[in-house]
Scaffold this active site. Structure first.
Site, short mmCIF file in Angstrom:
data_model
loop_
_atom_site.label_atom_id
_atom_site.label_comp_id
_atom_site.label_asym_id
_atom_site.label_seq_id
_atom_site.Cartn_x
_atom_site.Cartn_y
_atom_site.Cartn_z
N SER A 70 0.79 -1.25 0.03
CA SER A 70 -0.09 -0.02 -0.01
C SER A 70 0.64 1.15 -0.26
O SER A 70 1.64 1.64 -0.80
CB SER A 70 -0.87 -0.16 1.04
OG SER A 70 -1.86 1.12 1.23
N SER A 526 -0.09 0.43 16.34
CA SER A 526 -0.49 0.35 14.91
C SER A 526 -0.76 -1.37 14.62
O SER A 526 -0.06 -2.07 15.28
CB SER A 526 0.92 1.05 14.19
OG SER A 526 0.72 0.26 12.75
P1 NG1 Z 1 -2.52 1.08 11.45
O1 NG1 Z 1 -1.04 1.01 11.12
O2 NG1 Z 1 -2.79 0.01 12.20
O3 NG1 Z 1 -2.78 2.49 12.15
C1 NG1 Z 1 -2.74 2.01 8.99
C2 NG1 Z 1 -4.17 3.00 8.92
C3 NG1 Z 1 -5.20 2.13 8.87
C4 NG1 Z 1 -5.55 1.26 7.68
C5 NG1 Z 1 -4.20 0.41 7.68
C6 NG1 Z 1 -4.12 -0.19 6.44
C7 NG1 Z 1 -4.12 5.43 10.13
C8 NG1 Z 1 -4.00 6.15 11.30
N1 NG1 Z 1 -3.96 3.86 10.30
O4 NG1 Z 1 -3.25 1.09 10.11
O5 NG1 Z 1 -6.29 3.38 8.69
O6 NG1 Z 1 -5.57 2.13 6.47
O7 NG1 Z 1 -2.92 1.35 7.53
O8 NG1 Z 1 -3.32 0.34 5.34
O9 NG1 Z 1 -4.06 5.89 8.86
ZN ZN Z 2 -3.58 1.21 0.00
#
Ligand code: NG1
Ligand code: ZN
Length: 565
Positions: A70, A526
């Site tokens: 991503s 995260s």
């Molecule tokens: P994490 O790393 O769990 O915060 C991030 C995004 C999620 C989601 C995932 C998957 C933020 C704060 N967090 O997750 O919303 O999109 O990546 O790509 O943007």
């Molecule tokens: Zn993405």
């Protein structure tokens, strides 16, 4: 018996060629496995095995396997599985995903798989067939990882891998969904569905706004990833809309997600590479590296690289306004009797990262707003409980889900209206909703279909990007991340707004928050990086920054390396 033995030997032999890197523990997380591409071959091989098992379990229905990281840097990669519905793999299988990725030896892997197959009563050993669609983004490590996935799938007797090549994540999810519904599911079918439903929406634009001086150009930052090249394909089929794609990543120009893309724009709130003051006042949009996130922005001439960000919350608000308008037309007094049987419960789903001003705005519109933890899988599941469920993360990932009952109801209503009051406002409203349900991806958030729906709605209302930006004023916010020794030590509740463990941390956050007017702050581990994220909101940017920094220091004191002191 002989089949089982044969299966055991094949799995053992293939798995032995993909030993896991020593000392690495991976977790399926918010969005599948992610790590440096160079250490992922074993994980991807094993995810291939898992995807084939998932298809077997689902009676041979098609399952998807996407290789992408991503918005992460180009050296990273990742892998995730799409269920037959086109949505994320069921959470029930995540513990098995973690186990299969981390089991140390090929022998242990075979044992784990055989135990799981027994427990889940999966028809194993060649008695049934399975099908896995494979896709990857443009990362250099993607090609060899795709080979690893193929070998994992081939290690399950009866399973077939179909390589769909380089795709956006939402394209693969869309294909999986269509294939299982026995609909046309090729990449060109995807473009045809998006472009024809977009054209239908354009044909339904009210005469009053259709003649306005609308800027037909949108400038798109493709994050140097797969989304840009796919958008260049799609735009050939969209007369009347001028899409200028920049940061396409073609011919070695620009690095994936580096100073570009939806994540960069949303987090940094500055122009991505290739955009400058000459673009001031224009309608600009940014995709992420695999094109499942979309944000818009506008460069204000006086402010250097600073932008007005139009994030997922504002895209959600625009969609909600439009859907609500069509439902209101359908529910007008005169059409009662025809439309009152239409199930039309509208629900909005957000996470704690949604700007507080967006939630207030949506509630003022009289809409039902609910919250889930971060991660598309939670939002999607919640949104599917409504007849129309709109979900978005602030970072730009989201879509609108229409229930089957709602679509059936609309279709029969449309047939009725076509004979009772053809060309009426009611019929147009019904047709707009039907077209929107065709345009917006029903499997997962999709930047390309989201972009087209935004463009159609802006034109429908006759709004400039500035009008849209002024819908409500975002509360100043700040997001920080703190590197910690072990992020799993942080446990949260209440859609991640409260820390349950470590004890004492929530009290400290409360005390810091109370120091600021309109303060709001939460922390959570995260799911995609080894960090704890801190989010703060307050009435001024200085206060939001100060709150986020003081809480980040506390997180570091409780769990970190102490480097913030
Ligand atoms: P994490 O790393 O769990 O915060 C991030 C995004 C999620 C989601 C995932 C998957 C933020 C704060 N967090 O997750 O919303 O999109 O990546 O790509 O943007
Ligand atoms: Zn993405």
């Amino acid at each position: 018996m002989a089949e089982k033995q044969h299966q055991r030997e094949i799995l053992l032999r293939s798995a032995s060629a993909f030993p896991p890197p020593p000392g690495v523990k991976l977790s399926y997380g918010t969005a599948g496995f992610r790590a440096e591409g160079s250490i992922l071959a074993s994980t991807v091989f094993r995810t291939g095995v898992l995807a084939a098992l998932r298809s077997l379990k689902m009676g041979g229905a098609t399952v998807g396997l996407m290789i992408t990281a991503s918005h992460n840097p180009v050296r990273d990669n990742g892998v995730k599985v799409a269920d037959p519905s086109g949505g994320m793999m069921t959470q029930r299988w995540e513990p098995f995903a973690d186990a299969i990725a981390n089991v140390p030896t090929a022998q242990d892997l075979v044992q784990l798989v055989f135990d799981f197959v027994k427990e889940e009563e999966i028809p194993f050993g060649g008695v049934c067939s399975a099908e896995v669609l494979l896709g990857r983004d443009t990362r250099p490590s993607g090609e060899s990882l795709l080979e690893a996935a193929k070998q994992g799938i081939a290690a399950v007797v009866g399973a077939v891998a179909i390589d769909m090549g380089v795709l956006t994540t939402p394209q693969l999810h869309w294909m999986v969904r269509c294939r299982n519904k026995r609909r046309k599911a090729s990449e060109s079918d995807y473009y045809t569905q998006l472009s024809s439903s977009f054209k239908q929406l354009m044909d339904l634009i009210p005469k009053e706004t259709a003649i306005s001086l609308f800027d037909t150009t949108v400038l798109v930052d493709g994050a140097n990833g797969v989304g840009g090249e796919k958008l260049i394909e799609l735009k050939k089929m969209l007369p009347g809309l001028e899409i200028h794609v920049r940061n396409t990543g073609k011919d070695g120009e620009g690095i994936l997600n580096e100073g570009v893309g939806a994540d960069f724009v949303q987090k940094e709130k500055i122009t991505p590479h290739s955009f400058d003051l000459d673009d001031a006042g224009r309608r600009c949009a940014s995709l992420d590296g695999d094109a499942d996130r979309l944000v818009y922005f506008c460069i204000s001439s006086a402010c250097g690289r600073k932008i007005d960000l139009i994030d997922g919350d504002k895209i959600l608000s625009l969609f909600a306004l439009f859907i609500k308008e069509q439902l209101t037309i359908l529910k007008k007094e005169e059409s009662k009797g025809m439309t009152d049987k239409l199930p039309s419960r509208l629900g909005i789903v957000q996470t704690a990262y949604a700007n507080g001003a967006s939630t207030d705005y949506l509630r003022q519109l009289g809409l039902e707003v609910v919250f889930t933890p971060t991660g598309v899988k939670y939002l999607h599941e919640k949104a599917s409980e409504y007849d129309i469920g709109i979900y978005f993360e602030a970072n730009g990932h989201g879509t609108i889900l229409f229930s089957e009952q709602f679509i059936w109801g609309l279709e029969s209503l449309n047939i009725q209206l076509a004979s009772n009051s053809p060309g009426s406002d009611y019929q147009k409203a019904a047709l707009r909703l039907l077209s929107a349900s065709q345009l917006i991806n029903q499997a997962v958030g999709d930047a390309l279909s989201g972009l087209l729906l935004v463009e159609a709605i802006l034109r429908h209302i006759g709004w400039s990007i500035e009008d849209w930006s002024k819908l409500y004023q975002d509360l100043p916010s700040r997001q920080l991340k703190v590197k910690v020794v072990d992020r799993s030590v942080v446990v949260t509740s209440n859609a991640e707004t409260q820390v349950v463990r470590p004890p004492g941390l929530q009290e400290v956050i409360d005390a810091e928050t109370a120091k600021h007017s309109h303060g709001r702050c939460f922390v959570r581990p995260s799911g995609t990086e080894d960090v704890v994220r801190v989010y703060a909101e307050a009435s001024t940017q200085e206060a939001a920054d100060a709150l986020a920094q003081s809480v980040a220091r506390e997180v570091d004191r409780f769990l970190g390396f102490g480097s913030l002191h």
